[in-house]
Design a protein around this motif. Structure first.
Motif, PDB file in Angstrom:
ATOM      1  N   ALA A   1       0.827  -1.208   0.000  1.00  0.00           N
ATOM      2  CA  ALA A   1       0.000   0.000   0.000  1.00  0.00           C
ATOM      3  C   ALA A   1       0.863   1.260   0.000  1.00  0.00           C
ATOM      4  N   ASP A   2       2.073   1.149   0.557  1.00  0.00           N
ATOM      5  CA  ASP A   2       3.002   2.289   0.574  1.00  0.00           C
ATOM      6  C   ASP A   2       3.839   2.379  -0.689  1.00  0.00           C
ATOM      7  N   GLY A   3       3.616   1.447  -1.642  1.00  0.00           N
ATOM      8  CA  GLY A   3       4.264   1.535  -2.930  1.00  0.00           C
ATOM      9  C   GLY A   3       5.575   0.795  -3.078  1.00  0.00           C
ATOM     10  N   LEU A   4       5.929  -0.077  -2.119  1.00  0.00           N
ATOM     11  CA  LEU A   4       7.180  -0.821  -2.246  1.00  0.00           C
ATOM     12  C   LEU A   4       7.061  -1.883  -3.344  1.00  0.00           C
ATOM     13  N   PRO A   5       8.154  -2.161  -4.075  1.00  0.00           N
ATOM     14  CA  PRO A   5       8.132  -3.204  -5.112  1.00  0.00           C
ATOM     15  C   PRO A   5       7.902  -4.588  -4.497  1.00  0.00           C
ATOM     16  N   VAL A   6       7.331  -5.476  -5.302  1.00  0.00           N
ATOM     17  CA  VAL A   6       6.981  -6.812  -4.824  1.00  0.00           C
ATOM     18  C   VAL A   6       8.217  -7.552  -4.314  1.00  0.00           C
ATOM     19  N   THR A   7       9.317  -7.480  -5.033  1.00  0.00           N
ATOM     20  CA  THR A   7      10.529  -8.194  -4.615  1.00  0.00           C
ATOM     21  C   THR A   7      11.024  -7.687  -3.257  1.00  0.00           C
ATOM     22  N   ALA A   8      10.999  -6.386  -3.062  1.00  0.00           N
ATOM     23  CA  ALA A   8      11.432  -5.817  -1.788  1.00  0.00           C
ATOM     24  C   ALA A   8      10.516  -6.260  -0.657  1.00  0.00           C
ATOM     25  N   VAL A   9       9.210  -6.305  -0.924  1.00  0.00           N
ATOM     26  CA  VAL A   9       8.252  -6.732   0.099  1.00  0.00           C
ATOM     27  C   VAL A   9       8.506  -8.186   0.478  1.00  0.00           C
ATOM     28  N   ALA A  10       8.706  -9.037  -0.516  1.00  0.00           N
ATOM     29  CA  ALA A  10       8.975 -10.451  -0.246  1.00  0.00           C
ATOM     30  C   ALA A  10      10.198 -10.600   0.647  1.00  0.00           C
ATOM     31  N   HIS A  11      11.248  -9.851   0.361  1.00  0.00           N
ATOM     32  CA  HIS A  11      12.484  -9.928   1.150  1.00  0.00           C
ATOM     33  C   HIS A  11      12.262  -9.413   2.568  1.00  0.00           C
ATOM     34  N   ARG A  12      11.609  -8.256   2.703  1.00  0.00           N
ATOM     35  CA  ARG A  12      11.436  -7.639   4.019  1.00  0.00           C
ATOM     36  C   ARG A  12      10.479  -8.426   4.909  1.00  0.00           C
ATOM     37  N   CYS A  13       9.628  -9.226   4.284  1.00  0.00           N
ATOM     38  CA  CYS A  13       8.674  -9.995   5.079  1.00  0.00           C
ATOM     39  C   CYS A  13       9.117 -11.445   5.305  1.00  0.00           C
ATOM     40  N   GLY A  14      10.279 -11.821   4.786  1.00  0.00           N
ATOM     41  CA  GLY A  14      10.857 -13.095   5.167  1.00  0.00           C
ATOM     42  C   GLY A  14      10.587 -14.272   4.266  1.00  0.00           C
ATOM     43  N   TRP A  15      10.046 -14.041   3.051  1.00  0.00           N
ATOM     44  CA  TRP A  15       9.848 -15.174   2.156  1.00  0.00           C
ATOM     45  C   TRP A  15      11.167 -15.559   1.497  1.00  0.00           C
ATOM     46  N   SER A  16      11.329 -16.836   1.231  1.00  0.00           N
ATOM     47  CA  SER A  16      12.586 -17.337   0.667  1.00  0.00           C
ATOM     48  C   SER A  16      12.781 -16.885  -0.767  1.00  0.00           C
ATOM     49  N   SER A  17      11.682 -16.590  -1.460  1.00  0.00           N
ATOM     50  CA  SER A  17      11.771 -16.137  -2.849  1.00  0.00           C
ATOM     51  C   SER A  17      10.541 -15.310  -3.175  1.00  0.00           C
ATOM     52  N   THR A  18      10.651 -14.516  -4.236  1.00  0.00           N
ATOM     53  CA  THR A  18       9.503 -13.710  -4.670  1.00  0.00           C
ATOM     54  C   THR A  18       8.360 -14.603  -5.123  1.00  0.00           C
ATOM     55  N   SER A  19       8.688 -15.709  -5.810  1.00  0.00           N
ATOM     56  CA  SER A  19       7.627 -16.604  -6.293  1.00  0.00           C
ATOM     57  C   SER A  19       6.875 -17.249  -5.134  1.00  0.00           C
ATOM     58  N   ALA A  20       7.570 -17.581  -4.059  1.00  0.00           N
ATOM     59  CA  ALA A  20       6.898 -18.153  -2.894  1.00  0.00           C
ATOM     60  C   ALA A  20       5.957 -17.132  -2.275  1.00  0.00           C
ATOM     61  N   PHE A  21       6.381 -15.879  -2.191  1.00  0.00           N
ATOM     62  CA  PHE A  21       5.536 -14.811  -1.665  1.00  0.00           C
ATOM     63  C   PHE A  21       4.293 -14.626  -2.530  1.00  0.00           C
ATOM     64  N   ILE A  22       4.484 -14.592  -3.844  1.00  0.00           N
ATOM     65  CA  ILE A  22       3.353 -14.389  -4.750  1.00  0.00           C
ATOM     66  C   ILE A  22       2.320 -15.501  -4.582  1.00  0.00           C
ATOM     67  N   ASP A  23       2.793 -16.731  -4.425  1.00  0.00           N
ATOM     68  CA  ASP A  23       1.879 -17.866  -4.281  1.00  0.00           C
ATOM     69  C   ASP A  23       1.059 -17.754  -3.002  1.00  0.00           C
ATOM     70  N   VAL A  24       1.698 -17.445  -1.883  1.00  0.00           N
ATOM     71  CA  VAL A  24       0.982 -17.318  -0.611  1.00  0.00           C
ATOM     72  C   VAL A  24       0.014 -16.135  -0.668  1.00  0.00           C
ATOM     73  N   PHE A  25       0.451 -15.029  -1.232  1.00  0.00           N
ATOM     74  CA  PHE A  25      -0.388 -13.834  -1.326  1.00  0.00           C
ATOM     75  C   PHE A  25      -1.631 -14.094  -2.165  1.00  0.00           C
ATOM     76  N   ARG A  26      -1.434 -14.766  -3.318  1.00  0.00           N
ATOM     77  CA  ARG A  26      -2.578 -15.055  -4.195  1.00  0.00           C
ATOM     78  C   ARG A  26      -3.604 -15.937  -3.496  1.00  0.00           C
ATOM     79  N   ARG A  27      -3.138 -16.939  -2.765  1.00  0.00           N
ATOM     80  CA  ARG A  27      -4.065 -17.829  -2.064  1.00  0.00           C
ATOM     81  C   ARG A  27      -4.811 -17.096  -0.949  1.00  0.00           C
TER      82      ARG A  27
END
Length: 257
Positions: free
Chosen positions: A209-235
């Motif tokens: 919501a604050d405009g951070l890129p998806v890759t940066a969000v995945a890293h800052r929130c502790g996901w092992s990869s951007t694709s893993a973050f995208i999968d959890v987020f979509r579900r």
């Protein structure tokens, strides 16, 4: 403790809140639907925090003391419903899925003067029907009570990417892994991994919501990869983080109330 405002009837309005802006603790005699037309809204009570982007809405029952907080530029739609209009029989705040039709009904019912016309009553009747069909979403962060559990949760609130195991976190706060695991189930109704995933999703929504890129969000929130973050987020939310908030424009300053 700050004074709790009592509003006899829940307002049916649209408000625009700047990032980080909040509405202090208050309660209503009516039920309320809280919806983010843009941005992310968080609703907090003594029991915890409920959060929702535009694919969900938050039901707050009559009499429940709650506060609001904006993440990103928030177009906040507040729809009051009479105490006898509780289509799901919900006694606590609950996050509900919002499909395109329900979204348009919420927007229509919070737009313009509340005239009580036959058309407005029909819109509300259809909206209540859609609410009955809306699945509940597990988007709550319950508030812990045990001091040991509070200490562990605070560590991860500060750094959701913290990779330490429950045993390692327990060593910091002076509690065993089994004790903490039992407390997570008893007080928060979920396992430690489930709670940490939910916390990370909440932080991810705030960062997006604050405009951070998806890759940066995945890293800052502790996901092992951007694709893993995208999968959890979509579900969890029904869309990818890359499309989250797309098309939402920052509100003009004149629209703020």
């Amino acid at each position: 403790m700050p004074e709790i405002r009592h509003t006899p009837e829940a307002p049916t309005v649209t408000r625009v809140l700047a990032p980080g802006e909040s509405i202090d603790a208050h309660r209503h005699d009516d039920h309320q639907i809280i919806y983010a037309g843009s941005g992310v809204v968080a609703v907090t009570t003594e029991a915890g925090t409920w959060f929702a982007p535009g694919t969900q809405a938050i039901w707050v029952p009559a009499g429940c003391v709650h506060a609001h907080r904006a993440h990103g530029h928030l177009a906040l739609h507040l729809l009051g419903l009479a105490p006898d209009a509780n289509p799901l029989g919900l006694a606590a705040p609950t996050v509900l899925a919002v499909d395109p039709l329900l979204r348009e009904l919420i927007l229509a019912c919070t737009r313009g003067p509340q005239t009580g016309t036959p058309e407005r009553r029909r819109l509300r009747a259809v909206l209540l029907d859609r609410l009955r069909a809306s699945p509940q979403q597990p988007l709550q962060l319950p508030a812990p009570a045990d001091p040991r559990l509070v200490a562990v949760c605070d560590l991860l609130y500060e750094d959701p990417a913290d990779p330490r195991t429950l045993a390692a976190l327990g060593a910091v706060v002076g509690a065993g892994e089994r004790t903490l695991s039992r407390l997570f189930r008893r007080e928060l109704g979920m396992t430690f991994p489930q709670w940490r995933t939910r916390l990370r999703l909440y932080h991810a929504l705030r960062m997006l919501a604050d405009g951070l890129p998806v890759t940066a969000v995945a890293h800052r929130c502790g996901w092992s990869s951007t694709s893993a973050f995208i999968d959890v987020f979509r579900r969890a939310f029904g869309h990818t983080p890359g499309t989250h908030g797309r098309g939402a424009q920052p509100p003009p300053a004149a629209a703020r109330q």
